[in-house]
Scaffold this active site. Structure first.
Site, PDB file in Angstrom:
ATOM      1  N   GLU A 185      22.970 124.881  41.419  1.00 36.95           N
ATOM      2  CA  GLU A 185      21.572 124.720  41.821  1.00 36.95           C
ATOM      3  C   GLU A 185      20.698 125.838  41.271  1.00 36.95           C
ATOM      4  OE1 GLU A 185      20.578 121.993  43.018  1.00 36.95           O
ATOM      5  OE2 GLU A 185      22.635 121.262  43.230  1.00 36.95           O
ATOM      6  N   HIS A 188      19.622 125.108  37.821  1.00 37.09           N
ATOM      7  CA  HIS A 188      18.441 124.248  37.739  1.00 37.09           C
ATOM      8  C   HIS A 188      17.163 125.082  37.815  1.00 37.09           C
ATOM      9  CE1 HIS A 188      20.255 120.351  37.564  1.00 37.09           C
ATOM     10  NE2 HIS A 188      20.879 120.466  38.721  1.00 37.09           N
ATOM     11  N   GLU A 266      22.363 117.589  34.627  1.00 35.91           N
ATOM     12  CA  GLU A 266      23.525 117.882  35.458  1.00 35.91           C
ATOM     13  C   GLU A 266      24.647 118.483  34.620  1.00 35.91           C
ATOM     14  OE1 GLU A 266      23.682 117.728  38.849  1.00 35.91           O
ATOM     15  OE2 GLU A 266      21.545 117.374  38.534  1.00 35.91           O
TER      16      GLU A 266
END
Length: 651
Positions: A185, A188, A266
């Site tokens: 995460e 990202h 991803e």
């Protein structure tokens, strides 16, 4: 052998192409929408007296006679206004950043001083990742009603980012697995995916809104026809059907391209997570646990469809095939572990002892695999060998956090203690200035603040300068729990304490910039100045001063100082700059120069920041002052600087 850096490069190239296709598809859908609405409105106001059957019997000739560019233009403006308004409305809803997304999913913020062991473990992992990423610790939201194993990062920029975790994630994953998920995460955040994801939500909302209008008209049409005085019912139904069809088309293509963009992101985040943790097994086993979990990664919130692309795992089971927002679980695991035997991990959250034993066995296996990998040589793109026996960035960060005084770590998780720590870092050693600053704290209407600050002055005085930045970043989650009134008072007092001696030092500027920049978005919209510089020559004088200041802070030898300066200037494309003497590197001028540098346009920023990085890396040693300065500069330019980024390029 996994070439993670090559995967990142390939994912970036594919993502650029998919974003272009998304923009082209959105443009095409707007044109189709305009045409459909124009034709349906012609049916509403045409000359067939409401008889739709007659219209089709006569063919398309009368319809083509009604076409004109003026009407097309007016309808185009109307549709663009509707779509734009819907997008703007959604954007305003999300302007608060990740907090708005987390709260829309009914997430609750985990308080920094929580006593729950699972929540505390999650907070500790997030703290480590944040410090390793060069950004303040973001708030963590728990979706306590979601039993699937999932997580997300959301926000418009690092300053308003949040991490979200489901109850299933903190119950079913051990520390290494959770670390892999959270590293994913944070990737990202650092790869700039969050802002793209927010824009995707807004654009899709605008397109789907057309279909929502069509659905309303379809419901209204039959009631209109039932009225003896209203003959517009069939036309409204025709208009509604057209809008519903166009909205469905927009939803179809929007989902299709959103899913394609997200699948590539991803893969990139999985590869980046391995860089941070140097432990591909952690994130791979988290994916295996999802595969063996009865609820997989499913999210049951009514908002899950809109934000499905934000999550770590596939949050909606019906989004498969072309609509799938995530790559197949098998593909992701095989990319991380090419020799995987296909066995999932079936979690048993109630058997705590079994989990601990499994984790101990895994740690032993990891140590053995690291030795084997080192012997074989894990080659990354560009040729270097990834030495898995060397401490990872996260391990170094964990050691740094562990070395902080226990009292300060505890107080950093409390709002009052966090404020006292920030003030304590700014208190002067000289008695006269020290007393003046403490008197300012006594005037603040926060009970116990002055006393708490004085109690922490001794452990703060024993800190090494290298710990200042980490301690400041650890305080951020607690400071974000202040009320707006408390924050404004804290901010004003902070400025008064800094200006007590009529002088602003570089340390004071750095701390204030970090605190103000990363807290402001939590307490309301932030007014940002419009970038206006796209040529490095426009900022040559300011860049010369900033680069000279950094060079003098890190290098003692005159020759090496000039070499560091020239390396940074060359990377920025400013080859004619000369090193300024130390006496010209005044803190006040430096602050003004950095404010000007922050007005560089997005395409220019990477060149300028790259030059600053290379300057401080010239001597292979990054001093605490250099790290503080460059962290504040990067924060002001909305670009977090990770320790991995510094370590990867320093040698």
């Amino acid at each position: 052998m996994v070439d993670f850096f090559a995967q990142q490069d390939q994912a970036r190239r594919n993502t650029g192409l998919l974003i272009l296709l998304f923009l082209l598809a959105v443009t095409a859908l707007i044109l189709v929408t305009n045409l459909a609405v124009m034709l349906c409105l012609w049916g509403l106001v045409g000359t067939v007296d409401g008889d739709v059957a007659t219209l089709f019997y006569q063919g398309v000739g009368p319809l083509l006679e009604q076409f004109n560019w003026e009407r097309f233009g007016l309808i185009s403006l109307l549709v663009c206004a509707v779509v734009g308004s819907a997008c703007l409305y959604k954007q305003l809803q999300l302007s608060e950043g990740g907090k708005a997304v987390a709260e829309s999913l009914h997430g609750q913020r985990i308080h920094p001083n929580t006593d729950d062991p699972q929540q505390k473990m999650a907070l500790n992992v997030v703290e480590e990742m944040a410090l390793a990423s060069g950004m303040p610790v973001p708030p963590v939201y728990l979706l306590s009603h979601e039993l699937g194993i999932n997580a997300f990062a959301a926000g418009n920029q690092p300053s308003d980012a949040v991490i979200g975790l489901t109850q299933g994630a903190i119950e079913s994953l051990d520390r290494d697995q959770l670390q892999g998920v959270i590293a994913h995460e944070f990737s990202h955040i650092l790869n700039g995916d969050m802002r793209l994801n927010i824009r995707l939500i807004s654009l899709l909302h605008g397109i789907v809104f057309i279909g929502a209008i069509g659905e309303i008209l379809l419901r209204y049409g039959p009631r209109s026809r039932s009225s003896s005085n209203n003959k517009s019912g069939p036309q409204l139904m025709l208009l509604g059907l057209g809008l519903l069809l166009v909205g469905w088309m927009g939803n179809f293509f929007g989902r299709l391209i959103k899913a394609s963009v997200n699948r590539q992101r991803e893969y990139l985040a999985d590869a980046s997570a391995v860089q941070f943790t140097r432990n591909p097994q952690g994130i791979a086993e988290a994916l295996k646990v999802i595969g063996g979990h009865s609820g997989r990664a499913e999210i049951h919130s009514s908002q899950a469809d809109q934000v499905s692309h934000l999550f770590f795992g596939r949050s909606l089971s019906h989004l498969t095939g072309l609509y799938a927002t995530h790559p197949p679980l098998l593909d992701r695991i095989f990319r991380l572990e090419p020799d995987w035997d296909g066995s999932y991990i079936y979690p048993k959250p109630s058997q705590v002892e079994a989990r601990k034993q499994r984790q101990q066995a895994r740690e032993q296996q990891q140590a053995q695999k690291r030795r084997q990998a080192l012997a074989a040589g894990v080659v990354l793109a560009g040729g270097p060998v990834l030495d898995l026996d060397q401490p990872s960035v996260l391990e170094q960060t964990r050691q740094e956090i562990a070395s902080l005084p226990v009292e300060l770590k505890q107080q950093a998780h409390e709002p009052l203690g966090a404020m006292a720590i920030i003030f304590g870092l700014l208190i002067h050693q000289q008695p006269e200035q020290r007393n003046q600053q403490l008197q300012l704290l006594q005037q603040v209407s926060v009970p116990g603040l002055s006393q708490q600050c004085q109690q922490l002055l001794e452990p703060i005085a024993q800190l090494h300068r290298s710990h200042y930045l980490s301690l400041t970043e650890l305080c951020m989650p607690a400071l974000k729990t202040l009320s707006e009134q408390q924050y404004q008072q804290f901010k004003q007092t902070l400025m008064k304490v800094i200006r007590a001696d009529q002088h602003t030092s570089l340390l004071e500027w750095c701390l204030y910039q970090l605190v103000q920049h990363y807290l402001a978005a939590e307490f309301g919209p932030v007014k940002r100045r419009e970038p206006r510089y796209d040529d490095p020559q426009q900022l040559a004088g300011d860049y010369q001063l900033i680069l000279s200041t950094l060079a003098h802070q890190g290098e003692q030898d005159e020759e090496h100082t000039e070499r560091a300066f020239n390396r940074g200037a060359g990377a920025a494309g400013l080859y004619n700059l000369t090193l300024l003497p130390p006496e010209q590197c005044d803190p006040t001028r430096f602050i003004r120069a950095v404010n000007q540098l922050s007005l560089a346009k997005p395409l220019l920023k990477p060149r300028l920041l790259r030059g600053l990085e290379l300057c401080i890396k010239q001597d292979q040693v990054i001093t605490p002052v250099e790290r503080e300065l460059i962290s504040a500069i990067f924060a002001l330019m909305d670009s977090p600087l990770s320790r991995l980024q510094l370590d990867a390029q320093a040698s």
